[in-house]
Enzyme design. Structure first.
Site, short mmCIF file in Angstrom:
data_model
loop_
_atom_site.label_atom_id
_atom_site.label_comp_id
_atom_site.label_asym_id
_atom_site.label_seq_id
_atom_site.Cartn_x
_atom_site.Cartn_y
_atom_site.Cartn_z
N SER A 1 0.84 -1.40 0.05
CA SER A 1 -0.51 0.25 -0.01
C SER A 1 0.96 1.68 -0.03
CB SER A 1 -0.68 -0.12 1.39
OG SER A 1 -1.93 1.01 1.15
N HIS B 1 -8.13 -5.51 -0.36
CA HIS B 1 -6.93 -4.44 -0.93
C HIS B 1 -6.58 -5.39 1.09
CE1 HIS B 1 -4.27 -0.63 0.05
NE2 HIS B 1 -3.89 -1.35 0.54
N ASP C 1 -9.61 -4.01 -5.22
CA ASP C 1 -8.69 -2.87 -4.30
C ASP C 1 -9.02 -1.30 -5.42
OD1 ASP C 1 -7.27 -1.55 -4.12
OD2 ASP C 1 -5.16 -2.64 -3.73
#
Length: 312
Positions: A160, A283, A253
């Site tokens: 991320s 995610h 995501d």
């Protein structure tokens, strides 16, 4: 909604999370959000694996501030060193939230891993996280050997926001002549304005909501700065000569489109790219190894890729 894309198990995980009715991060102060994340972060992770040695250390930021870091040694003779940068929107997360994942990557790769507790926003706004990450990589390259690290074989990784930082470090490393064996980018952010089709498609109900993304961005960076490539590496002038890349993306995501776009940019620049798109996942699925076979498989895949990258 596109919930039909989710695997039944992933959908079940999201239902359990929604039933828990935890307030979203954007409804909290950053300090409250950090506490909430630490509490929940490893609930779905694999139990912390036993390694040969795990040690908390400190290294200096560019301004001399001591930064906490954690060293994971899977054996007495690890091959290569991986700098790991955690996710959390540059605002939450730390050594405890990603401890299980770091152990798994060390275990599967046979490499030593150094996880960095870079400084968080809003107390430390852009580009502090970039500067701290760069300081850690420079420290490994210049001081690592004296501390027992394999400083000849270095790689960077992150998930991320940490994936964003790892991509940025790969560009900085190229610019400064610091060779890297690989960059492992797990569901990274690479664009400036969260405006791709996947951001609209998966804006709500897929773990990472649009409101939370904007809240993270607001904590970290001025809107006028968001086109800076150190925040949005897709905006870098050129990617020629950066380290070979492994991108691990999740189909459901908001960040998937920008991950794909970054893989395309890297390939166009002649960079070797391994792209793994995991169907039906959201995610942060990489941190759900206790309940998702896909997470365990992805961790093993990343470990194997790193092991290959560190071969002589």
């Amino acid at each position: 909604m596109s919930t039909h894309l989710l695997t039944p198990r992933m959908a079940g995980v999201l239902e359990r999370i929604q039933r828990a009715k935890r307030p979203p991060f954007h409804a909290m102060t950053p300090q409250q959000a950090r506490v909430a994340y630490v509490t929940a972060a490893e609930v779905l992770d694999l139990p912390r694996a036993k390694l040969a040695a795990v040690q908390d250390i400190e290294l200096p930021a560019l301004d001399g501030t001591p930064l906490a870091a954690r060293r994971y040694r899977p054996s007495e003779s690890p091959r290569g060193t991986l700098l790991y940068l955690h996710g959390g929107g540059f605002t939450i997360g730390g050594l405890e939230t990603h401890d299980s994942l770091c152990r798994q990557l060390a275990l599967h790769s046979g490499a030593e891993l150094l996880a960095l507790d870079y400084r968080l926003a809003p107390e430390h706004r852009f580009p502090t996280a970039v500067d701290d990450a760069w300081a850690a990589l420079r420290w490994l390259a210049e001081q690592g050997a004296s501390q027992g690290f394999d400083a000849q074989r270095l790689a960077v990784a992150g998930d991320s926001a940490g994936g964003t930082l790892a991509a940025v470090l790969s560009i900085l490393a190229r610019d400064h002549g610091l060779p890297l064996r690989a960059q492992l980018l797990i569901t990274p952010g690479t664009t400036a304005h969260a405006d791709t089709a996947s951001h609209r498609l998966f804006a709500n109900g897929f773990l990472l909501d649009a409101t939370t993304i904007e809240w993270f961005f607001e904590q970290y960076i001025e809107r006028s700065q968001r086109s800076d490539w150190r925040f949005a590496p897709l905006n870098a002038d050129d990617l020629d000569g950066v380290a070979p890349a492994v991108l691990l993306l999740a189909e459901c995501d908001p960040l998937v489109d920008e991950g794909m776009a970054y893989a395309d940019r890297l390939r166009m620049a002649g960079v070797a790219v391994t792209l793994e798109l995991v169907r039906g996942m959201t995610h942060d699925f990489i941190k759900m190894g206790r309940v998702l076979e896909e997470a365990r498989h992805a961790q093993a895949l990343l470990g194997a890729a790193l092991k290959r990258a560190f071969e002589p």
